[in-house]
Design a protein around this motif. Sequence first.
Motif, PDB file in Angstrom:
ATOM      1  N   PRO A 272      74.722  80.023  30.921  1.00 39.32           N
ATOM      2  CA  PRO A 272      74.362  80.930  29.972  1.00 39.32           C
ATOM      3  C   PRO A 272      75.708  81.182  29.204  1.00 39.32           C
ATOM      4  CG  PRO A 272      74.738  81.970  32.020  1.00 39.32           C
ATOM      5  CD  PRO A 272      74.761  80.473  32.204  1.00 39.32           C
ATOM      6  N   VAL A 273      76.451  80.539  29.379  1.00 41.59           N
ATOM      7  CA  VAL A 273      77.957  80.896  28.565  1.00 41.59           C
ATOM      8  C   VAL A 273      78.150  79.726  27.694  1.00 41.59           C
ATOM      9  CG1 VAL A 273      80.192  81.183  28.889  1.00 41.59           C
ATOM     10  CG2 VAL A 273      78.661  82.141  30.584  1.00 41.59           C
ATOM     11  N   THR A 274      78.202  78.457  28.213  1.00 45.24           N
ATOM     12  CA  THR A 274      78.499  77.373  27.189  1.00 45.24           C
ATOM     13  C   THR A 274      77.449  76.431  27.104  1.00 45.24           C
ATOM     14  OG1 THR A 274      79.717  76.215  29.153  1.00 45.24           O
ATOM     15  CG2 THR A 274      80.936  77.650  27.833  1.00 45.24           C
ATOM     16  N   ARG A 275      76.994  76.355  25.939  1.00 44.40           N
ATOM     17  CA  ARG A 275      75.856  75.330  25.792  1.00 44.40           C
ATOM     18  C   ARG A 275      76.327  74.224  24.782  1.00 44.40           C
ATOM     19  NH1 ARG A 275      70.022  77.171  24.350  1.00 44.40           N
ATOM     20  NH2 ARG A 275      71.074  78.577  22.900  1.00 44.40           N
ATOM     21  N   THR A 276      76.407  73.106  25.183  1.00 42.44           N
ATOM     22  CA  THR A 276      76.883  72.079  24.060  1.00 42.44           C
ATOM     23  C   THR A 276      75.755  71.883  22.859  1.00 42.44           C
ATOM     24  OG1 THR A 276      75.983  70.325  25.574  1.00 42.44           O
ATOM     25  CG2 THR A 276      78.305  71.185  25.889  1.00 42.44           C
ATOM     26  N   PRO A 277      76.206  71.292  22.049  1.00 40.06           N
ATOM     27  CA  PRO A 277      75.053  70.880  20.885  1.00 40.06           C
ATOM     28  C   PRO A 277      74.117  69.815  21.508  1.00 40.06           C
ATOM     29  CG  PRO A 277      77.289  70.924  19.951  1.00 40.06           C
ATOM     30  CD  PRO A 277      77.360  71.044  21.270  1.00 40.06           C
ATOM     31  N   ALA A 278      74.662  69.003  22.514  1.00 45.09           N
ATOM     32  CA  ALA A 278      73.501  67.929  23.025  1.00 45.09           C
ATOM     33  C   ALA A 278      72.652  68.929  24.071  1.00 45.09           C
ATOM     34  CB  ALA A 278      74.423  67.010  23.927  1.00 45.09           C
ATOM     35  N   ALA A 279      73.197  69.723  24.973  1.00 40.34           N
ATOM     36  CA  ALA A 279      72.390  70.408  25.513  1.00 40.34           C
ATOM     37  C   ALA A 279      71.174  71.303  24.640  1.00 40.34           C
ATOM     38  CB  ALA A 279      73.179  71.244  26.445  1.00 40.34           C
ATOM     39  N   ILE A 280      71.699  71.938  23.703  1.00 42.03           N
ATOM     40  CA  ILE A 280      70.728  72.531  22.880  1.00 42.03           C
ATOM     41  C   ILE A 280      69.635  71.669  22.393  1.00 42.03           C
ATOM     42  CG2 ILE A 280      70.714  73.927  20.688  1.00 42.03           C
ATOM     43  CD1 ILE A 280      73.666  74.911  21.299  1.00 42.03           C
ATOM     44  N   ALA A 281      70.065  70.479  22.069  1.00 43.29           N
ATOM     45  CA  ALA A 281      69.040  69.471  21.455  1.00 43.29           C
ATOM     46  C   ALA A 281      68.238  68.969  22.444  1.00 43.29           C
ATOM     47  CB  ALA A 281      69.745  68.370  21.015  1.00 43.29           C
ATOM     48  N   PHE A 282      68.440  69.086  23.666  1.00 40.51           N
ATOM     49  CA  PHE A 282      67.647  68.494  24.901  1.00 40.51           C
ATOM     50  C   PHE A 282      66.931  69.701  25.244  1.00 40.51           C
ATOM     51  CE2 PHE A 282      66.786  67.915  29.354  1.00 40.51           C
ATOM     52  CZ  PHE A 282      66.540  66.652  29.162  1.00 40.51           C
TER      53      PHE A 282
END
Length: 290
Positions: A272-282
Motif C-alpha cells: 500500500p506504500v510503494t507501487r512501482t510502475p511495473a506493479a501498477i501496470a500488472f
Amino acid sequence: MELQQLRYVVTVAETNSFTRAAERCLVVQSALSHQVARLERELGARLFERTSRRVRLTPAGAAFLPAARQCLDAAERAKAEVAAAVGEVRGRLAVGLIPTVAAVDIPGTLREFHQRYPHVRISLRVGASEELVEQVGQGAIEVAFLGLPTTARPEGVAAHELARDRLVAVVAPDHPLAGEAEVDLRRLAAEVFVDLPAGTAGRAQSDQAFAAAGLVRDVAFEVTNADFLARLVVQGLGVAMLPSAFVPQLTGLVTVEVTDAPARVEHVIWSPVTRTPAAIAFLDLLGITG
C-alpha cells in the motif's frame, strides 16, 4: 560509496563467493575484490570473512546488507519512475504465488504482460501465503497471489479478493471413496491424509473445518508441492482436500464433493506504500486500479 560497489557486496553475499559473484557481474574477480576492499576501507569495517574454503558475512556485513539492497532497489525504482514519466514501463516485477492459484491464469497473464512491457524483468516465486504477505510487506516482491480461509484477511498489505471456492476431496481411482458422489468430514476423518505443512494458510482451511466439527484426522504426509501431493494420493498413500477450481489441473485423481467442505478465498496483494510502475501496470492488466 558507489552503486556498483553495493551490487558487488550483495552479489558476493548471495553467492558466498567472489569468483561466482564476478562471473555474475561480468567483471574480473580482481576488479570486484578491489572495489569491495575499497568500500570496506571507506566504512572502516570488514564486510566479509575470507578463507580458502568459504566467504561469509561478518556482523558488520550482515548489518550493511539490508541497507545496500534498499539503496539498489531505490535506484531501480528511480529509473523506472523516470521511464514511466516518459511513457515507458521498465524495471522489475517480482510476483509471488501459492502453488494452487486457480482464479488467474498466471502463465498466460505473465505472457501478456511481457508482450506489452518487454523492458520489465519478470521474476516468479512460489511460497506459502503467510510468507508471501511478509515478502510483499518487506518490498521483496511487488504482487502476490494467496489462498486464505474465509476467516482470514491479509494484514499490512493492500488486497483485492479474486474468487471464493470450496474444497473437494481427491482420492486414487481404486480408493473405496472413488465411487461415492459425495462425502462428509466425519467420513473423511477416518482416512489418512496428505496435506500442506501444519501452520500454513493452505492447511488451516482444512484444520479449522475438522476442528469445528469436533473431529481429529491423521495427516501422515506433509508436502509443499501440490503436484507431489497429487502423486502421493494417486499411489493410494492418503486422501487430500484441494480447491475445486484447481483440481482439474491435476491428472489421475478422482474428485468427491464434500457436503460440509471448508471454503477458501483467493486474493491478490501488493504494497500500500510503494507501487512501482511495473506493479501498477500488472494490476491494471488484472483489472485492479486500487
